[in-house]
Structure formats: C-alpha cells, structure tokens
Design an enzyme around this catalytic site. Structure first.
Site, mmCIF file in Angstrom:
data_model
loop_
_atom_site.group_PDB
_atom_site.id
_atom_site.type_symbol
_atom_site.label_atom_id
_atom_site.label_comp_id
_atom_site.label_asym_id
_atom_site.label_seq_id
_atom_site.Cartn_x
_atom_site.Cartn_y
_atom_site.Cartn_z
ATOM 1 N N SER A 247 0.835 -1.202 0.000
ATOM 2 C CA SER A 247 0.000 0.000 0.000
ATOM 3 C C SER A 247 0.875 1.260 0.000
ATOM 4 O O SER A 247 1.768 1.385 -0.834
ATOM 5 C CB SER A 247 -0.943 -0.038 1.197
ATOM 6 O OG SER A 247 -1.904 0.991 1.117
ATOM 7 N N ASP A 566 -8.663 -3.483 -6.520
ATOM 8 C CA ASP A 566 -8.585 -4.356 -5.344
ATOM 9 C C ASP A 566 -9.435 -3.825 -4.194
ATOM 10 O O ASP A 566 -9.197 -4.155 -3.052
ATOM 11 C CB ASP A 566 -7.133 -4.534 -4.892
ATOM 12 C CG ASP A 566 -6.513 -3.259 -4.297
ATOM 13 O OD1 ASP A 566 -7.203 -2.211 -4.268
ATOM 14 O OD2 ASP A 566 -5.360 -3.318 -3.849
ATOM 15 N N HIS A 619 -7.528 -5.470 -0.878
ATOM 16 C CA HIS A 619 -6.313 -4.692 -0.654
ATOM 17 C C HIS A 619 -5.473 -5.199 0.522
ATOM 18 O O HIS A 619 -4.248 -5.260 0.428
ATOM 19 C CB HIS A 619 -6.684 -3.225 -0.427
ATOM 20 C CG HIS A 619 -5.526 -2.294 -0.360
ATOM 21 N ND1 HIS A 619 -4.670 -2.081 -1.428
ATOM 22 C CD2 HIS A 619 -5.049 -1.523 0.655
ATOM 23 C CE1 HIS A 619 -3.740 -1.213 -1.079
ATOM 24 N NE2 HIS A 619 -3.941 -0.868 0.180
#
Length: 664
Positions: A247, A566, A619
């Site tokens: 991320s 995602d 995610h």
C-alpha cells in the site's frame, strides 16, 4: 360441674378458633412475603441468574475448546469443505526451498501500530500503550483525548506540544492490525516454514502519519532502514535483500531509494550504487503508484463509499450523535494533520486519469462475469471488454448525476477560484470542533458546487481551496505532476521522490520490480456529490448515495463510479508504471530494470470457515493469498521474475496504458 365442663369446652373451642385465625393470618403473611420476594427476584435475580448461566456455558465451552485435540477444528473444516491445501510455506519446504535472501517488510498507511511515549493528563496510564492498532480500547473510553493525541501539529506536521506518539518496533508492529485481523502475520508464518526467523526478517515500521521526509527529521527512520538493510546483507554473506512494501509503503520505499542515493544532508549519502549492492527485488503489493481517488474523497468530505452509505442510512448519526460529538468533523480535523495522506492524491493529472470526456478505462462493465482463477491468461485480459455506455471516469468529482453523465459542452460552470470566503454562518457556538469549512462560509461552499466538474487536473486547486493548511504543508513534501525533464536539478528535491512520474528508478540494472495486486473487485474511481443543507456544524459536501446507474451493468452505485481494482487501488494506479512507464528503457527507467505484473483474480471465501479466504484479491486480505505468498517465497529463495513465468494479467491494464499519451 357439668356447667363448668361445658364452659371450659366452649372456652377451648373459642381458643382453637382464635388460634386457627392466627394461623390463617400468619399463613397469609408468609405467602405475601414469599410473593414479594418472588417479585423482587424476578426483577434483579433473574438478570444475575441469566448472567450466571451465560458465564457457565462460556466456561464450559472454553473448557471443551482447550480439551479438544488441536487438529479438531481443521478436521471439522475439511469434513465440510474438503481437504485443505498445504500452506505455501509447507508446500515449498517439501520442494526443498530454503531461506536465502533477507526479507524487509514495509507496511502501509494505518496498518502499523502506534504507541504513546508522552501525553497530556487525559492520557494518564497509557505510557507505551497502543493508541493505534490492537483493541482500540482508548477510542471508546476517551474519544476526544484519543483524537487529541493522534493529531499532529497543524502548522508543522510534527508532534503537538507535550505529545509523543511513536511507531511500534519489531515484527509485531504490523503482523496483526487488531486481534484476529492479520496483515503480515500469514506471510511471516509461511516464510518461517522455509527457515526464516527474526534475524532474517525486518519490519521497517514508521509513523505513517508523517510526511516521508519528516520520518527522517523526527525519528531518523530512513537512516535506520538503511543501517538495518546493510546489516542484514553483511550478516547473510552478502546476499541482497528482497523488499516487500504494501500500500502506501510502496510510495515510502520509492522515496527511500532516492533518499539513500542522494548526498547528505538531504539524503542518506549511500551513493548511486547503494540499491544495486543491497536490493535484489522490490515486490510491491497493492501499490498506489499513481494515487487513489479514495484519498480525494477522504480529504474533501471524510468519506468513502462505506461512510457515505452509513451517513445515508442514519442521517446525522456520524455528525452529532455518536459519543455526543460531531464525529466526522473530529475525524476531518485529525486526518488533515496527517501529511502522508497527500502522497496518495492522484498523480499525473488529466494525462493519466482522463479529462472531461475521456478516461483510459473507457467503457467498463462492473458486473461482467470474471474468468475463474488460473484460466487462460494473456498479456491483455478480456475482462470487461464488452461495449457498454461510456463512463466519464475522468470526472473525479461531479455535483449531480446529470452533470456526471452530460457532455462537457452542455455543462455550465462557474470558476470557484476567485470566490470570496468568509464565516457567514448564522451560529457556530454549538459546534464541538472547528474545521476549515467554517472559514469558507456559505459563499465558498456554493462556489465549489457551482464549478460542477473536477478532473484530476483541478483536484489540487479544489483541495487548496477547502484544505489550505494541509496543502500548504504537504506541498513542501509531495508533488503530483509529470516531469518534463528529469535531468533538471529541480527534481533532486525530496518532494518529488515518491512520485514515479517525476523521478528515475535507481542505478540498479540487476534489480527487479514487481507490481502485485488484486483485480476483480469494484473499486472507487469517481464520485457524485451534493451540497448539503446550510448548517453551522455539518460538512457542506456529501456523496449523493441516491445517484445510481439504474442497471446491473452500471458502474454507478450509491454515488460512486467503480472500476476494476482491489477495492482500494484501481488497476490503472497499481499497474501502469510496470505495464508502460517503467517497461523497458524509458526516461523513468533509463537502465531498463526488469518489471513484472502479477495480478491475483479475486475469489471470495466459499464459507465462513475459510476466514478471509486464500484467494482474496482485496487490498489487505491479499496478504493471505496463497498464490501471492508462494510468489514472494520463491523470489526470497532465489527465483527471478522469469522463473515465475513473467507477467500474469487478468485485467486490461496494457490496453488502458496504451491509451495514455505519456512521453517515455
């Protein structure tokens, strides 16, 4: 005598009658007392009895759980779902793979724990207790105190006076976000299967609230990462590290690779060949290379799709009722002190994300049937390639559904940039927290709505208008454009280092870069907003959850336009750089570092027993995806991208990238 006997018998009879009457009275009194006790027990004792029963059942079940064989839960699961596959670590251990390259984890935003080292009086007793991550107990016990300590100084972007909140260190910093909710734990456990341990794994924890350069200014975090990587390489016999950012950690490590090469005092002074000597591969998971639209809605109105639904379902609940506070306003004031959020504002402007009447994704069917996992995959997946009505994804914010769908020539817009701000609200005394929207006033809010359409090119101007303090601070640390000439000395400044469109990859031709992300989940891409009724305390802008596309194939649901991704990062942001921007020798990748795309097609868990699933592309849940874990372990054990079979693509990322006219 007979008379006396009769009198005595009469007296005895009367006495017996009186005694019987007394007995009746006593019996009635006793019955009444019993009834009173019974009534009292039914009100109070019943609750105690119920609690006692629940506790007894709980302890009995806990006893059975501890008494049962460790394999029993797995036996039950396999009896229902069939035999479970071996975890990737065990599978690869059986193949003979062993630990080789040291591994560095770089967590993303919000997934790393933060603990208190110094605080105000309201935080008494919380020394070295987690304020972020863990149970979040302090959020419920003392919410205003928690907000106060989680906020940074609104002028400097650093610590507030008398407060020190610091990142948790070690693997425990981000193995679990909360009890039972894993982040890195599954990957760590599988790496341990082939011989990894704490000396060969390092969690590069940092305070994710700060701007990237300020993590070095305040905590010397970048220097610590540099030293730890050097130590791991030295103690492993010269084997280079495999770095696994997730991320926002992807952007943070991009910043680090430029910082470590740059000369002191701005950089780490490692020299231009530092990355070549120390890094084998960078395996980016769910990387928002070009930002995420969700960051815009978060800064603009403290919303994303889920929050917008909650606000629509219970109007006013998040604004005033929860904890007796204006909750969203407190969250807005807190998060607007976190400069790191600016790193995820979409980069590249209209060139990358599209303009008023076009977008790279073009038309996309959100409900299109997906291919099953491991179906035939080519360089250009065909998911969503039918020809539905085109979506104006380039319009990241539109005020009204009709505005979002109309051709730009039919939309009348009034420029907001010259609007006069001013606090002209009727009453502000009932507000628990002051936000910058109070300073804008009614006129400023209306001017924002009258502009009607905001593309990525005008988003920065919008945020400067509604969040000037954040943008002033963040503008010194982040940039969101496209460099015309990367050799210009201007781009040696740290504000450009986390933007892949304004910096070059490091001087490490043998290093590999992977872009690994989930696909097949509707992901926020653009928003339909409305202006809320005038109020002295409410945030004046809100996602219009009544805006809907009206058909199953439509990508507009609840005021949010979705596209493939995602759930957090759209495919365009996660995949473009490895698909085109860095593919081969380009001005962003002058040495031709090899890049690979690994997509993981989302498959939700079949039932509750599977937890968050072993084929998830979401995610965070992707961190437990068996295919991703296997790819990571193989590279850590010495494999290359070619050994893994090159690209694996399910989306249409290559076609979308080709539609972007970017000078390479």
């Amino acid at each position: 005598m007979s008379f006396l006997r009769r009198r005595k018998r009469t007296d005895s009879s009367d006495s017996q009658i009186n005694k019987d009457d007394d007995d009746d009275i006593q019996e009635k009194s006793k019955r009444k007392r019993q009834e009173e006790r019974h009534k009292k027990w039914s009100c109070v004792d019943m609750c105690c009895w119920l609690v006692g029963c629940i506790c007894s059942i709980w302890w009995f079940l806990l006893f059975l759980f501890n008494a049962m064989p460790a394999s029993f839960p797995q036996y039950v699961t396999e009896a229902i779902t069939g035999p479970m596959p071996d975890p990737p670590g065990l599978k690869l251990q059986k193949e003979g793979l062993r630990a080789k390259h040291p591994v560095v984890f770089v967590p993303g935003i919000v997934t790393g724990g933060l603990e208190l080292w110094e605080g105000h009086q309201c935080a008494e007793g919380l020394f070295r207790k987690r304020l972020w991550g863990g149970t979040f107990g302090e959020l419920y016990k003392r919410p205003l105190c928690w907000v106060e300590h989680m906020s940074l100084d609104n002028e400097t972007g650093l610590d507030r006076s008398g407060i020190r909140v610091r990142p948790v260190s070690g693997l425990v910093a981000a193995d679990y976000f909360a009890p039972g909710y894993f982040v890195w734990a599954v990957l760590i456990a599988n790496l341990a299967r082939i011989g990894y341990e704490e000396k060969t794994m390092y969690m590069a924890a940092y305070d994710w609230r700060l701007s990237f350069q300020n993590t070095e200014v305040r905590d010397q975090t970048l220097s610590r990462i540099k030293s730890n990587i050097e130590l791991m390489v030295a103690t492993s016999g010269g084997k280079k590290v495999v770095v696994i950012p997730h991320s926002m950690g992807v952007l943070y490590f991009l910043h680090f690779m430029k910082w470590v090469e740059a000369p002191a005092p701005m950089g780490g002074g490692g020299g231009s060949d530092w990355c070549a000597k120390h890094i084998k591969a960078v395996m980016n998971i769910g990387g928002p290379f070009l930002g995420v639209p969700k960051a815009v809605s978060g800064l603009f109105s403290t919303e994303a799709r889920d929050i917008a639904v909650a606000r629509a379902f219970a109007p006013g609940f998040l604004e005033k009722d929860l904890f007796g506070l204006q909750t969203l306003q407190h969250l807005m004031r807190m998060t607007r002190t976190w400069d790191s959020t600016m790193s995820m504002i979409p980069k590249g402007g209209d060139t990358i994300w599209g303009g008023l009447d076009w977008s790279p994704e073009g038309a996309y069917i959100c409900s299109a049937k997906k291919p099953k996992n491991n179906d035939t995959v080519g360089q250009n997946g065909d998911q969503g390639l039918a020809k539905p009505k085109s979506v104006n994804y380039g319009r990241m914010i539109s005020f009204g559904k009709d505005v979002a769908e109309a051709h730009s020539s039919k939309v009348e817009r009034v420029d907001f940039r010259g609007a006069v701000k001013g606090n002209n609200l009727a009453n502000t005394t009932s507000c628990d927290v002051w936000t910058e929207y109070h300073e804008m006033g009614i006129g400023g809010s209306k001017a924002v709505a009258d502009y009607k359409i905001y593309t990525t090119g005008s988003i920065l101007d919008l945020l400067h208008f509604v969040a000037p303090k954040l943008m002033e601070r963040g503008g010194a640390h982040f940039s969101h454009g496209i460099a015309d000439n990367l050799d210009d000395p201007e781009y040696q400044h740290y504000k450009y280092w986390s933007n892949p469109l304004e910096t070059k990859l490091p001087n490490a031709p043998d290093m590999e870069i992977y872009s690994m992300y989930g696909v097949g989940i509707p992901t926020e891409r653009a928003y339909v907003y409305k202006l809320t009724p005038v109020s002295e305390c409410y945030i004046p802008f809100q996602i219009d959850t009544s805006a809907d596309g009206g058909s199953e194939e439509s990508c507009l649901k609840g005021g949010v336009f979705s596209v493939n991704g995602d759930e957090t990062v759209p495919v365009l942001s996660a995949g473009f750089m490895c698909a085109k921007g860095w593919r081969g020798k380009t001005r962003f990748n002058p040495l031709g570092i090899r890049t690979y795309i690994k997509e993981y097609d989302h498959a939700p868990p079949a039932n509750l027993l599977e937890g968050r699933g072993t084929q998830s592309g979401a995610h965070v849940d992707i961190m437990g995806n068996f295919a991703l874990i296997e790819d990571v372990i193989r590279v850590a054990a010495g494999a290359t991208g070619e050994d893994l079979g090159g690209d694996r693509v399910y989306s249409d990322i290559f076609n979308w990238s080709d539609r972007i006219d970017l000078q390479l």
